[in-house]
Design a protein around this motif. Structure first.
Motif, PDB file in Angstrom:
ATOM      1  N   HIS A 135       0.840  -1.363   0.093  1.00 24.06           N
ATOM      2  CA  HIS A 135       0.027   0.193   0.087  1.00 24.06           C
ATOM      3  C   HIS A 135       0.858   1.165  -0.112  1.00 24.06           C
ATOM      4  N   ALA A 136       0.991   2.011  -1.096  1.00 23.74           N
ATOM      5  CA  ALA A 136       1.480   2.970  -1.392  1.00 23.74           C
ATOM      6  C   ALA A 136       1.112   4.238  -0.720  1.00 23.74           C
ATOM      7  N   CYS A 137       1.879   5.135  -0.123  1.00 31.21           N
ATOM      8  CA  CYS A 137       1.336   6.475   0.267  1.00 31.21           C
ATOM      9  C   CYS A 137       1.832   7.707  -0.248  1.00 31.21           C
ATOM     10  N   TRP A 138       1.008   8.629  -0.796  1.00 32.40           N
ATOM     11  CA  TRP A 138       1.531   9.677  -1.383  1.00 32.40           C
ATOM     12  C   TRP A 138       1.805  10.738  -0.479  1.00 32.40           C
ATOM     13  N   THR A 139       1.390  10.734   0.646  1.00 32.38           N
ATOM     14  CA  THR A 139       1.789  12.130   1.722  1.00 32.38           C
ATOM     15  C   THR A 139       2.154  11.347   2.952  1.00 32.38           C
ATOM     16  N   THR A 140       2.953  12.048   3.916  1.00 34.94           N
ATOM     17  CA  THR A 140       3.237  11.690   5.129  1.00 34.94           C
ATOM     18  C   THR A 140       2.197  11.462   6.116  1.00 34.94           C
ATOM     19  N   GLY A 141       0.961  12.170   5.987  1.00 30.72           N
ATOM     20  CA  GLY A 141       0.047  11.969   6.681  1.00 30.72           C
ATOM     21  C   GLY A 141      -0.646  10.685   6.444  1.00 30.72           C
ATOM     22  N   GLU A 142      -0.582  10.266   5.073  1.00 29.18           N
ATOM     23  CA  GLU A 142      -1.079   8.885   5.055  1.00 29.18           C
ATOM     24  C   GLU A 142      -0.390   7.777   5.605  1.00 29.18           C
ATOM     25  N   GLN A 161       0.075  -8.955  10.075  1.00 29.50           N
ATOM     26  CA  GLN A 161       1.060  -9.356   8.945  1.00 29.50           C
ATOM     27  C   GLN A 161       1.099  -7.936   8.035  1.00 29.50           C
ATOM     28  N   LEU A 162       1.193  -6.940   8.739  1.00 37.72           N
ATOM     29  CA  LEU A 162       1.552  -5.601   7.945  1.00 37.72           C
ATOM     30  C   LEU A 162       2.810  -5.376   8.306  1.00 37.72           C
ATOM     31  N   GLU A 163       3.431  -5.163   7.364  1.00 36.42           N
ATOM     32  CA  GLU A 163       5.187  -4.580   7.659  1.00 36.42           C
ATOM     33  C   GLU A 163       5.123  -3.116   7.019  1.00 36.42           C
ATOM     34  N   GLN A 164       5.581  -2.254   8.128  1.00 36.72           N
ATOM     35  CA  GLN A 164       5.455  -0.770   7.789  1.00 36.72           C
ATOM     36  C   GLN A 164       6.954  -0.435   7.205  1.00 36.72           C
ATOM     37  N   LEU A 165       6.996   0.350   6.304  1.00 38.03           N
ATOM     38  CA  LEU A 165       7.935   0.891   5.709  1.00 38.03           C
ATOM     39  C   LEU A 165       7.970   2.247   5.410  1.00 38.03           C
ATOM     40  N   ASP A 166       9.211   3.026   5.870  1.00 38.40           N
ATOM     41  CA  ASP A 166       9.419   4.406   5.688  1.00 38.40           C
ATOM     42  C   ASP A 166       9.634   4.643   4.248  1.00 38.40           C
ATOM     43  N   ARG A 167      10.106   5.857   3.947  1.00 41.00           N
ATOM     44  CA  ARG A 167      10.058   6.250   2.460  1.00 41.00           C
ATOM     45  C   ARG A 167      11.578   5.521   1.821  1.00 41.00           C
ATOM     46  N   PHE A 170      10.443   1.622   1.471  1.00 39.57           N
ATOM     47  CA  PHE A 170       9.409   1.577   0.532  1.00 39.57           C
ATOM     48  C   PHE A 170       9.883   1.582  -0.861  1.00 39.57           C
ATOM     49  N   ARG A 171      10.916   2.620  -0.981  1.00 42.70           N
ATOM     50  CA  ARG A 171      11.348   2.765  -2.470  1.00 42.70           C
ATOM     51  C   ARG A 171      12.308   1.571  -2.574  1.00 42.70           C
ATOM     52  N   ALA A 172      12.740   0.951  -1.544  1.00 40.72           N
ATOM     53  CA  ALA A 172      13.778  -0.061  -2.062  1.00 40.72           C
ATOM     54  C   ALA A 172      12.954  -1.164  -2.411  1.00 40.72           C
ATOM     55  N   VAL A 173      11.880  -1.239  -2.057  1.00 39.77           N
ATOM     56  CA  VAL A 173      10.679  -2.476  -2.665  1.00 39.77           C
ATOM     57  C   VAL A 173      10.152  -2.149  -3.904  1.00 39.77           C
ATOM     58  N   VAL A 174       9.641  -0.647  -3.918  1.00 40.14           N
ATOM     59  CA  VAL A 174       8.648  -0.570  -5.189  1.00 40.14           C
ATOM     60  C   VAL A 174       9.480   0.380  -6.145  1.00 40.14           C
ATOM     61  N   GLY A 175      10.684   0.921  -5.826  1.00 42.94           N
ATOM     62  CA  GLY A 175      11.513   1.332  -6.972  1.00 42.94           C
ATOM     63  C   GLY A 175      11.211   2.889  -7.793  1.00 42.94           C
ATOM     64  N   SER A 176      10.122   3.317  -6.884  1.00 38.98           N
ATOM     65  CA  SER A 176       9.525   4.621  -7.233  1.00 38.98           C
ATOM     66  C   SER A 176       9.568   5.714  -6.368  1.00 38.98           C
ATOM     67  N   PRO A 177      10.239   7.111  -6.664  1.00 36.24           N
ATOM     68  CA  PRO A 177      10.359   8.109  -5.959  1.00 36.24           C
ATOM     69  C   PRO A 177       9.171   8.768  -5.318  1.00 36.24           C
TER      70      PRO A 177
END
Length: 433
Positions: A135-142, A161-167, A170-177
């Motif tokens: 689940h990709a969040c666009w804002t820090t609030g999200e 089962q939810l693994e929380q990821l910081d910016r 998450f970028r290391a997994v998803v590859g998007s800035p």
């Protein structure tokens, strides 16, 4: 406009990546003449096929009538994501249904995921389960909201089962800035959606269900012995289950007032080869927090399957142009990637985004309106409808008790009003509000 024919050829799968890689399934016969059954099911998607399988396993004589092919509609065209929970979160459900029923609804959603995996395994379906949905969040609030909600699920529902990821994580997994962080739900997963539908059909027919294809239903007559009429035949049954979702049309006015069809679109790139690891370093599916949601995953031959984009009409637009724009917002590095497949399909939504379970007439049940959360929930809905048809309606009635308002404007004017609302929300997406 008849959405069964507005954008597709009769009896043909759309030119999708899924259709190109589907397991072969010989056509079923057309319905001709009069047929009798205990239960007649309209629609051979996940809902109808799951209901057929579960009823046939109970010994019922079941007929499924499909306008085109098995899995022709949203069941064979979607993003393949098998998500956790209901379409609305548990905070909403606790307020709408009370905490006790909210827990029952969570348990049903967990059962829905397990049901998909269990059916795949027990019937040796031509489908592989891939764990993980990001689940990709666009804002820090999200990001903060996502973390707090994960804490609630762990505390109140025992879901861990939810693994929380910081910016950076998450970028290391998803590859998007593009994103500020997110999470990965390792209890969720993704599948090849059309092959899953085909697997359900094979399982249902193996236990005695009869399927008729290229048999568009034009009328359903409720009553002591309901009648289902197609162009060249009819079915007389003790009960009818409506499972047409976005393609149900006006077969039931009470359903049409509460369930609206909308279109969505997916493109598939060329095989990315070594570039795939820079798009997704783990074989998960992903969706983001935009109102007009983006969702994607890698295929088993390393194509990016990306869904999203806006279109406010029932005729399909230029799909590549529509979807390529949001894809490049997420993955600008794919600007030169060739697009090999592009397809659209029709799903169905409700006002409150919860599925619509209803008694549509005497001896006629209906479930639809999964609002983009249908792979797991439609499969469970079929099982729940089968339970109700067999005389145990407790879970059907629980779902039917949830508030399900009509769309403003009625059947005739609901779409223009929705288009105006979606234009507003998509503008908020672009502004980052």
């Amino acid at each position: 406009m008849n959405l069964l024919h507005a954008n597709d050829r009769t009896g043909k799968y759309p030119p999708s990546y899924y259709a190109a890689t589907r397991t072969d399934l010989p056509p079923f016969p057309e319905l001709r003449g009069e047929v009798r059954a205990d239960v007649c099911i309209v629609g051979a998607g996940y809902t109808g096929l799951s209901a057929a399988l579960h009823l046939a396993q109970r010994g019922y004589d079941v007929v499924v009538v499909e306008a085109h092919r098995v899995g022709f509609g949203a069941s064979g065209r979607n993003g393949g994501q098998v998500g956790s929970g209901q379409r609305q979160d548990q905070v909403w459900l606790e307020k709408a249904a009370g905490k006790e029923n909210a827990h029952r609804l969570w348990d049903m959603a967990e059962e829905a995921k397990a049901l998909v995996r269990g059916l795949i395994d027990s019937h040796a379906m031509p489908v592989k389960w891939h764990p993980g949905v990001g689940h990709a969040c666009w804002t820090t609030g999200e990001v903060t909201h996502t973390r707090h909600y994960a804490e609630k699920l762990a505390r109140d529902y025992g879901y861990t089962q939810l693994e929380q990821l910081d910016r950076d994580g998450f970028r290391a997994v998803v590859g998007s800035p593009a994103y500020q962080g997110g999470e990965v739900d390792w209890g969720a997963g993704h599948v090849h959606p059309l092959n899953y539908a085909i697997g359900l059909a094979q399982a249902a027919t193996a236990v005695g269900a009869r399927i008729y294809e290229r048999s568009e239903v034009h009328e359903v007559v409720p009553g002591a012995t309901p009648i289902v009429r197609s162009g060249h035949g009819r079915v007389l049954a003790k009960q009818v289950l409506l499972a047409g979702n976005g393609y149900l049309g006006n077969l039931s006015r009470p359903v049409a007032a509460r369930v609206m069809p909308i279109n969505n679109f997916i493109i598939a790139t060329e095989p990315l080869g070594d570039r795939a690891a820079a798009v997704l370093s783990k074989p998960i599916a992903v969706c983001d927090t935009k109102f007009v949601v983006n969702y994607w995953r890698l295929s088993e031959d390393n194509r990016l399957l990306f869904g999203g984009g806006e279109s406010y009409g029932y005729k399909f637009p230029d799909i590549i142009k529509t979807v390529r724009k949001p894809m490049l917002e997420v993955y600008p590095q794919l600007a030169e990637a060739r697009i090999d497949y592009a397809w659209g399909g029709t799903l169905a939504i409700t006002v409150n985004r919860m599925p619509c379970f209803t008694r549509a007439g005497l001896n006629v049940l209906s479930t639809s309106g999964y609002s983009g959360h249908g792979v797991a929930m439609a499969t469970l809905a079929g099982k729940v409808m089968a339970e109700a048809a067999a005389g145990t309606a407790e879970r059907f009635d629980l779902m039917a008790s949830l508030p399900q308002p009509r769309f403003p404007g009625g059947v005739a004017f609901r779409w223009p009003l929705l288009a105006m609302a979606m234009t507003w929300y998509s503008m908020r997406d672009r502004l980052g509000v």
